[in-house]
Design an enzyme around this catalytic site. Structure first.
Site, PDB file in Angstrom:
ATOM      1  N   GLU A   1      45.455  56.142  33.261  1.00  0.00           N
ATOM      2  CA  GLU A   1      46.040  57.161  32.369  1.00  0.00           C
ATOM      3  C   GLU A   1      46.757  58.239  33.179  1.00  0.00           C
ATOM      4  OE1 GLU A   1      42.362  57.817  30.254  1.00  0.00           O
ATOM      5  OE2 GLU A   1      42.514  55.764  29.521  1.00  0.00           O
TER       6      GLU A   1
ATOM      7  N   HIS B   1      43.339  57.074  38.006  1.00  0.00           N
ATOM      8  CA  HIS B   1      43.061  56.369  36.754  1.00  0.00           C
ATOM      9  C   HIS B   1      44.383  55.942  36.119  1.00  0.00           C
ATOM     10  CE1 HIS B   1      41.798  55.560  32.662  1.00  0.00           C
ATOM     11  NE2 HIS B   1      40.587  55.394  33.149  1.00  0.00           N
TER      12      HIS B   1
ATOM     13  N   LYS C   1      36.497  61.073  29.788  1.00  0.00           N
ATOM     14  CA  LYS C   1      37.896  61.371  29.443  1.00  0.00           C
ATOM     15  C   LYS C   1      37.988  62.729  28.730  1.00  0.00           C
ATOM     16  CE  LYS C   1      38.897  56.491  29.559  1.00  0.00           C
ATOM     17  NZ  LYS C   1      39.716  55.374  29.146  1.00  0.00           N
TER      18      LYS C   1
ATOM     19  N   ASN D   1      33.074  57.633  32.374  1.00  0.00           N
ATOM     20  CA  ASN D   1      34.260  58.496  32.369  1.00  0.00           C
ATOM     21  C   ASN D   1      34.423  59.011  30.939  1.00  0.00           C
ATOM     22  OD1 ASN D   1      36.768  59.665  32.417  1.00  0.00           O
ATOM     23  ND2 ASN D   1      37.907  57.778  32.863  1.00  0.00           N
TER      24      ASN D   1
ATOM     25  N   GLY E   1      40.121  50.769  26.466  1.00  0.00           N
ATOM     26  CA  GLY E   1      40.106  51.332  25.115  1.00  0.00           C
ATOM     27  C   GLY E   1      40.629  50.393  24.038  1.00  0.00           C
TER      28      GLY E   1
ATOM     29  N   GLU F   1      40.384  48.352  36.824  1.00  0.00           N
ATOM     30  CA  GLU F   1      40.498  48.568  35.379  1.00  0.00           C
ATOM     31  C   GLU F   1      41.825  47.982  34.889  1.00  0.00           C
ATOM     32  OE1 GLU F   1      37.818  52.124  34.170  1.00  0.00           O
ATOM     33  OE2 GLU F   1      39.800  52.894  34.574  1.00  0.00           O
TER      34      GLU F   1
ATOM     35  N   SER G   1      36.764  48.455  28.368  1.00  0.00           N
ATOM     36  CA  SER G   1      35.988  47.980  27.219  1.00  0.00           C
ATOM     37  C   SER G   1      34.645  47.361  27.601  1.00  0.00           C
ATOM     38  CB  SER G   1      36.811  47.001  26.377  1.00  0.00           C
ATOM     39  OG  SER G   1      37.945  47.667  25.841  1.00  0.00           O
TER      40      SER G   1
HETATM   41  P1  13P Z   1      36.965  52.115  27.902  1.00  0.00           P
HETATM   42  O1  13P Z   1      35.574  51.733  28.365  1.00  0.00           O
HETATM   43  O2  13P Z   1      36.968  53.049  26.749  1.00  0.00           O
HETATM   44  O3  13P Z   1      37.817  50.883  27.704  1.00  0.00           O
HETATM   45  O4  13P Z   1      37.628  52.932  29.117  1.00  0.00           O
HETATM   46  C1  13P Z   1      37.584  52.407  30.389  1.00  0.00           C
HETATM   47  C2  13P Z   1      38.073  53.421  31.346  1.00  0.00           C
HETATM   48  O5  13P Z   1      39.263  53.721  31.381  1.00  0.00           O
HETATM   49  C3  13P Z   1      37.107  54.074  32.226  1.00  0.00           C
HETATM   50  O6  13P Z   1      37.731  54.822  33.214  1.00  0.00           O
END
Ligand code: 13P
Length: 253
Positions: free
Chosen positions: A98, A96, A12, A10, A174, A168, A214
C-alpha cells in the site's frame, strides 16, 4: 536450526487509541504469555503509546507501520526511528504494497528506510510481492527477486540477519484470495534462493520469511505448516483478538 515462527498483525489505518487499547488488552489476556512463537502487533502511530503500555512485560512486541528514512528536521508528517523507539517500538513494517502503490515508495527509498531501521536497532519487516498482472505475465519470481535484492542493497550480512521479509502478493491483500500453500511456499523458497545468492546458504536458511494476504483463522494451519513459511503478516484477521489468537495458536502438523 529451526526458525521461530513470527505472527504479526498489521492493523493498517484502523482503530482509535481507545479502541486499540481494548484490542491490545484482549490480546494480552489471550496470548500474552506465549513464548513458543514470536508475536508482533503494529497499530497506527497515534495508538503506539497506549498499546505499548498495555503490552509491557508480556511476550507481545510492538511494531510500527512505516518510518521516515531521515533522523529529524523539516519532514512534515513524518515519524523518525528515535520517535518510534521512544514509543516502545521494536519492529517496523517497510515497503508495504500500500505504501508502494498509493504513496509511490520505490525500492531505493525503501532500502534507505531498511538501512535506517537497522542502524537504529529496529527490526525491519521488508514487504515484497507481485501484482496479479505481473503473476499472470509469469513475472512474479523476477519482480519479487528484484524487490528483495534492492531492499537488501548495500547491507552487510551481519546487519541483514535482522531483516524479516514479508511476502505479500498484492492480489491476495484484503481480497479474501489467498495464495495456495504450495504457491506461497514456492515463492518463499525462491526468496531464500535469492538470499543465498546475495549472502550465503546459511544466511538464507536462517532468514524469517512471513506470508501475508488474506491469512485467517481458517487457512493459517495449512500455510504455517509449509516448510518455507515462517509466520504471517496479517491484516483483517488481526483486528479481532479471537481470530488473531487462533492464528498464533495454529496447529503444528
Ligand atoms: P489482509 O490480511 O487483510 O489481506 O492484509 C494483509 C496485509 O497487507 C498485511 O500487511
Amino acid at each position: 536450526m529451526a526458525r521461530k515462527k513470527l505472527i504479526a498483525g498489521n492493523w493498517k489505518m484502523n482503530k482509535t487509541a481507545v479502541e486499540a487499547e481494548v484490542l491490545a488488552k484482549e490480546l494480552v489476556a489471550a496470548v500474552g504469555k506465549i513464548t513458543e512463537r514470536d508475536i508482533m502487533i503494529a497499530p497506527t502511530f497515534t495508538s503506539l503509546a497506549a498499546v505499548s503500555a498495555v503490552i509491557k512485560g508480556t511476550s507481545i512486541k510492538l511494531g510500527a507501520q512505516n518510518m521516515s528514512s531521515e533522523d529529524s528536521g523539516a519532514f512534515t508528517g513524518e515519524i523518525s526511528a528515535d520517535m518510534l523507539i521512544g514509543a516502545g517500538v521494536s519492529h517496523v513494517i517497510l515497503g508495504h504494497s500500500e505504501r508502494r502503490s498509493i504513496f509511490k515508495e520505490d525500492d531505493t527509498f525503501i532500502n534507505k528506510k531498511v538501512k535506517k531501521a537497522l542502524a537504529k536497532n529496529l527490526v525491519p519487516v521488508l514487504c515484497v510481492g507481485e501484482t496479479l498482472a505481473e503473476r499472470e505475465a509469469g513475472k512474479a519470481d523476477s519482480i519479487v527477486g528484484d524487490q528483495v535484492v534492492k531492499g537488501y542493497a548495500g547491507i552487510p550480512e551481519a546487519d541483514a540477519k535482522r531483516v524479516v521479509v514479508a511476502y505479500e502478493p498484492v492480489w491476495a491483500i484484503g481480497t479474501g484470495k489467498t495464495a495456495t500453500p504450495a504457491d506461497a511456499d514456492a515463492m518463499h523458497k525462491h526468496i531464500r534462493d535469492v538470499l543465498a545468492k546475495t549472502y550465503s546458504s546459511t544466511f538464507a536458511e536462517a532468514a524469517i520469511i512471513l506470508y501475508g494476504g488474506s491469512m485467517n483463522d481458517k487457512n493459517a494451519d495449512e500455510l504455517l505448516n509449509m516448510p518455507n513459511i515462517d509466520g504471517g503478516l496479517i491484516g483483517g484477521a488481526a483486528l479481532k483478538a479471537e481470530s488473531f489468537a487462533r492464528i498464533i495458536n495454529y496447529t503444528k502438523k
